[in-house]
Design an enzyme around this catalytic site. Structure first.
Site, PDB file in Angstrom:
ATOM      1  CB  SER A 234      -0.924   0.017   1.226  1.00 50.75           C
ATOM      2  OG  SER A 234      -0.198  -0.219   2.408  1.00 50.75           O
TER       3      SER A 234
ATOM      4  CG  ASP B 278       2.286  -6.730   1.043  1.00 48.48           C
ATOM      5  OD1 ASP B 278       2.038  -7.935   0.894  1.00 48.48           O
ATOM      6  OD2 ASP B 278       1.440  -5.822   0.897  1.00 48.48           O
TER       7      ASP B 278
ATOM      8  CD  GLU C  82      -7.672  -5.036   1.225  1.00 49.90           C
ATOM      9  OE1 GLU C  82      -6.561  -5.604   1.249  1.00 49.90           O
ATOM     10  OE2 GLU C  82      -7.838  -3.880   0.783  1.00 49.90           O
TER      11      GLU C  82
ATOM     12  CE  LYS D  11      -0.395  -8.194   3.150  1.00 52.37           C
ATOM     13  NZ  LYS D  11      -0.836  -8.183   1.737  1.00 52.37           N
TER      14      LYS D  11
ATOM     15  CD  GLU E 280      -2.342  -8.518  -3.031  1.00 57.39           C
ATOM     16  OE1 GLU E 280      -2.893  -8.645  -4.144  1.00 57.39           O
ATOM     17  OE2 GLU E 280      -2.087  -7.415  -2.525  1.00 57.39           O
TER      18      GLU E 280
HETATM   19  O1  KIV Z   1      -0.500  -3.417   1.487  1.00 58.55           O
HETATM   20  C1  KIV Z   1      -1.154  -3.360   2.534  1.00 58.55           C
HETATM   21  O2  KIV Z   1      -1.074  -2.415   3.321  1.00 58.55           O
HETATM   22  C2  KIV Z   1      -2.063  -4.471   2.818  1.00 58.55           C
HETATM   23  C3  KIV Z   1      -3.060  -4.271   3.915  1.00 58.55           C
HETATM   24  C4  KIV Z   1      -4.197  -3.488   3.405  1.00 58.55           C
HETATM   25  C5  KIV Z   1      -3.485  -5.555   4.503  1.00 58.55           C
HETATM   26  O3  KIV Z   1      -2.017  -5.450   2.166  1.00 58.55           O
END
Ligand code: KIV
Length: 292
Positions: free
Chosen positions: A59, A97, A196, A127, A129
């Protein structure tokens, strides 16, 4: 300037949060708090506040780098911001992420990129997706000893496929598919899942069926924990605020006011005042005047 030195932090009684701590919290029905951070001072403040986990989310592409979505974020962008967060946070579980195209091309590339988050950037976990289509990658990354958090529902890296940033799992068929994906990701070895923008009762059902912690964003109260994008929570991102965000501050408005005040102080010669200026002893000044 911080009043807590790194030494105070490291010698206090607080323990580093691990993936095991999150599982124990779920097992004890204690809600888990997660926030996003992208820089040192924010990470320091939320770590001192006691957040369980910090996600360096992609994000950052939208709320820090000003892109319209997360697709332009690169591995180098992510590692740069993860390193800053790791310097500020000593207790929270740190999750990096994986950006778009860093894990979709091949399993080997995915494992190598995941490893960089731990080896170079001080993260504890990564993390990524996606659901059933990511099982090979999840197995390979966890097989390398790297904890993986899954992300289901509205997955922003698939915004073009989803037809926009829209809620997911609103039909029985779509909801069933999400539940199945959650089960598959758990079996593949994920330590936790982010859900989400899905109906609250579906998130509640998934949280009760799945043994690993489910962290919701726009997924209601019945998840095992909550995550928010910090720039939304602080009112720092002015482009739009999703319906599921609770704004705890209005920093964008505060920042604009402070900048306007500074500019007018400079223009009206009100800043710097005497207390912001550096003096020299009179005798030194007199000596200088004789020299010039
Ligand atoms: O990139 C991010 O901040 C996210 C959150 C919204 C979970 O994936």
């Amino acid at each position: 300037m911080s009043t807590i030195s790194p030494v105070t932090i490291l010698t206090s009684d607080r323990k580093k949060i691990t993936t095991r701590t999150l599982q124990q919290k779920k097992d004890r029905c204690e809600p888990i708090s997660v926030l996003t951070a992208y820089d040192y001072p924010t990470a320091l403040a939320m770590d001192q506040a006691g957040v369980d986990s910090i996600l360096v989310g992609d994000s950052l592409g939208m709320v820090v780098l000003g892109y319209p979505n997360t697709l332009s974020v690169t591995m180098e962008d992510m590692l740069h911001h993860c390193k800053a967060v790791a310097r500020g946070a000593h207790f929270a579980l740190l999750i990096g992420d994986m950006p778009f195209m860093s894990y979709q091309v091949s399993v080997q590339e995915a494992v190598r990129n995941a490893g960089r988050f731990l080896q170079e950037a001080g993260m504890d976990a990564i993390k990524l997706e996606g659901g059933r289509e990511r099982l090979d990658v999840v197995r390979a990354i966890t097989g390398a000893g790297i904890p993986v958090q899954g992300h289901l529902g509205l997955t922003p890296q698939s915004v073009n496929q989803l037809g926009g940033f829209r809620p997911q799992g609103r039909t029985a068929q779509a909801a069933l598919r999400l539940l199945e994906d959650a089960e598959l990701l758990e079996e593949a070895g994920c330590f936790s899942l982010v859900l989400e923008s899905v109906p609250a009762r579906l998130a509640g059902l998934i949280s009760s069926r799945i043994h690993i912690p489910i962290i919701g964003i726009g997924a209601g109260l019945h998840c095992d924990g909550q995550v928010l994008v910090t720039h939304d929570l602080l009112g720092l991102f002015d482009r739009f605020t999703p319906k599921f965000v609770k704004k705890y501050a209005s920093f964008h408005a505060d920042m604009s006011r402070a900048f306007r005040e500074y500019i007018s102080d400079v223009e009206e010669l009100k800043f710097p005042a005497a207390e912001h200026s550096i003096e020299m002893p009179d005798e030194e000044w007199e000596a200088l005047l004789k020299m010039v």
